[in-house]
Design an enzyme around this catalytic site. Structure first.
Site, PDB file in Angstrom:
ATOM      1  CG  ASN A 146       2.035   0.549  -0.350  1.00 31.36           C
ATOM      2  OD1 ASN A 146       2.103  -0.680  -0.428  1.00 31.36           O
ATOM      3  ND2 ASN A 146       1.077   1.180   0.308  1.00 31.36           N
ATOM      4  CD1 TRP A 147       5.764  -1.749  -5.415  1.00 31.97           C
ATOM      5  CD2 TRP A 147       6.347  -3.904  -5.579  1.00 31.97           C
ATOM      6  NE1 TRP A 147       7.024  -1.793  -5.962  1.00 31.97           N
ATOM      7  CE2 TRP A 147       7.411  -3.104  -6.079  1.00 31.97           C
ATOM      8  CE3 TRP A 147       6.506  -5.301  -5.586  1.00 31.97           C
ATOM      9  CZ2 TRP A 147       8.591  -3.656  -6.581  1.00 31.97           C
ATOM     10  CZ3 TRP A 147       7.685  -5.851  -6.074  1.00 31.97           C
ATOM     11  CH2 TRP A 147       8.715  -5.025  -6.570  1.00 31.97           C
ATOM     12  CE  LYS A 148      -1.564   1.752  -2.145  1.00 30.48           C
ATOM     13  NZ  LYS A 148      -2.644   2.727  -2.256  1.00 30.48           N
TER      14      LYS A 148
ATOM     15  CG  HIS B 195      -1.318   2.381   3.599  1.00 34.19           C
ATOM     16  ND1 HIS B 195      -2.560   2.321   3.006  1.00 34.19           N
ATOM     17  CD2 HIS B 195      -0.511   3.045   2.740  1.00 34.19           C
ATOM     18  CE1 HIS B 195      -2.496   2.929   1.833  1.00 34.19           C
ATOM     19  NE2 HIS B 195      -1.270   3.373   1.642  1.00 34.19           N
TER      20      HIS B 195
ATOM     21  CD  GLU C 140      -4.766   1.291   0.270  1.00 32.92           C
ATOM     22  OE1 GLU C 140      -3.901   0.399   0.241  1.00 32.92           O
ATOM     23  OE2 GLU C 140      -4.776   2.253  -0.524  1.00 32.92           O
TER      24      GLU C 140
ATOM     25  CD  GLU D  30       0.317   7.192   1.686  1.00 32.13           C
ATOM     26  OE1 GLU D  30       0.863   7.104   0.581  1.00 32.13           O
ATOM     27  OE2 GLU D  30      -0.195   6.221   2.261  1.00 32.13           O
TER      28      GLU D  30
ATOM     29  N   GLY E 207      -5.074   6.738  -4.874  1.00 33.55           N
ATOM     30  CA  GLY E 207      -5.649   5.913  -5.930  1.00 33.55           C
ATOM     31  C   GLY E 207      -6.801   6.571  -6.675  1.00 33.55           C
TER      32      GLY E 207
ATOM     33  CB  SER F  28      -2.793  10.669  -7.134  1.00 33.64           C
ATOM     34  OG  SER F  28      -3.937   9.868  -6.869  1.00 33.64           O
TER      35      SER F  28
ATOM     36  N   GLY G 216       2.046   4.708  -4.711  1.00 35.84           N
ATOM     37  CA  GLY G 216       1.290   3.477  -4.907  1.00 35.84           C
ATOM     38  C   GLY G 216       1.304   3.062  -6.371  1.00 35.84           C
ATOM     39  N   GLY G 217       0.241   3.374  -7.094  1.00 36.56           N
ATOM     40  CA  GLY G 217       0.076   2.924  -8.479  1.00 36.56           C
ATOM     41  C   GLY G 217       1.288   3.134  -9.377  1.00 36.56           C
TER      42      GLY G 217
HETATM   43  P1  13P Z   1      -1.460   5.986  -5.100  1.00 37.46           P
HETATM   44  O1  13P Z   1      -0.091   6.537  -5.451  1.00 37.46           O
HETATM   45  O2  13P Z   1      -1.876   4.833  -5.953  1.00 37.46           O
HETATM   46  O3  13P Z   1      -2.476   7.061  -4.974  1.00 37.46           O
HETATM   47  O4  13P Z   1      -1.307   5.343  -3.616  1.00 37.46           O
HETATM   48  C1  13P Z   1      -0.715   6.078  -2.624  1.00 37.46           C
HETATM   49  C2  13P Z   1      -0.478   5.206  -1.448  1.00 37.46           C
HETATM   50  O5  13P Z   1      -1.404   4.761  -0.792  1.00 37.46           O
HETATM   51  C3  13P Z   1       0.907   4.836  -1.127  1.00 37.46           C
HETATM   52  O6  13P Z   1       0.988   4.205   0.110  1.00 37.46           O
END
Ligand code: 13P
Length: 253
Positions: free
Chosen positions: A9-11, A97, A99, A169, A175, A215, A236-237
């Site tokens: 997920n590149w956000k 998600h 967020e 998640e 994050g 993470s 994510g990251g």
């Molecule tokens: P991180 O891997 O940056 O913690 O993010 C997880 C995430 O929200 C994937 O959708």
């Protein structure tokens, strides 16, 4: 057997050049494994979907959107429909998600409409669920996840449900560098699978992939995905660094 599934997920990251470069590096580095041994998908921002899908067209890596809107078309300024996403090469879409739930205020009811619309339109939804830190500390994890799974999947028949992937998640692990321990994650995944068995049946519950997100890094991926009910990762990251994402894909095999 559930095939492992690693999704990035590149956000709200990358640009047109760096997104395509990242996709190309992931494709060339996972050519031996992606598709055959592990399902791999990347979810770039909407505006780069088409370019990334083009860059991945000769690979086995699927493209997903980070969100959809449930109406097919019309006066919904700023929204993107299922058919538009299919038109630019999407196969998956994230729904709910954390967020979107907690920054943008999406409700379980809205998320359910999105999951339903995604399946009706031929996309494969990844329904994201997970508790806040205060909910975990108040021992409400199972209650929160039960509500999010039941309401997110409300009205979906046994025939439709195999299209769905669930991503657990925990919000406190996203994050933050804090990861659920493999044991903590496995407990919730096991709980979700039993819930799916109650809602549908054991066979269906045994087929649905449940990914862990929060993470995930090369250093913890194998341990997490080695647990019985953890079928992959939503990253994510670490999905923004080709080498890290490739190491996570490798850890899933
Ligand atoms: P991180 O891997 O940056 O913690 O993010 C997880 C995430 O929200 C994937 O959708």
């Amino acid at each position: 057997m559930r095939k492992p599934f690693v999704a990035g997920n590149w956000k709200m990251n990358t640009d047109s050049r760096s997104g395509v470069e990242l996709a190309e590096r992931i494709a060339s580095g996972s050519a031996q494994t992606a598709g055959q041994e592990v399902t791999v998908a990347v979810c770039p921002p909407f505006v780069y979907l088409q370019a990334v899908a083009k860059a991945l067209s000769a690979s086995s890596i699927a493209v997903g959107a980070q969100d959809i809107y449930f109406e097919p078309k019309g006066a919904f300024t700023g929204e993107i429909s299922t058919s538009m996403l299919k038109d630019v090469g999407c196969c998956y879409c994230l729904c709910g998600h954390s967020e979107r739930r907690h920054v943008l205020g999406e409700s379980d009811e809205l998320i359910n409409k999105k999951v339903t619309a995604a399946i009706a339109g031929g996309l494969l939804p990844i329904l994201c669920v997970g508790e806040l830190l205060e909910e975990r500390e108040a021992s409400q994890t199972n209650e929160v996840v039960t509500r999010q799974v039941k309401e997110g999947l409300a009205g979906l028949s046994a025939e439709k449900i195999p299209a769905v992937t669930i991503a657990y998640e925990p919000v406190w692990a996203i994050g933050t560098g804090l990861t659920a321990t493999p044991q903590q994650a496995q407990e919730v995944h096991d709980f979700i699978r039993k819930l799916l068995a109650e809602m549908y049946d054991e066979e269906i519950a045994g087929e649905i992939r449940i990914l862990y997100g929060g993470s995930v890094k090369p250093g913890n991926a194998a341990d997490l995905m080695g647990r019985q009910d953890i079928d992959g990762s939503l990253v994510g990251g670490a999905s923004l660094k080709a080498d890290d994402f490739l190491a996570i894909i490798q850890a899933a095999v």
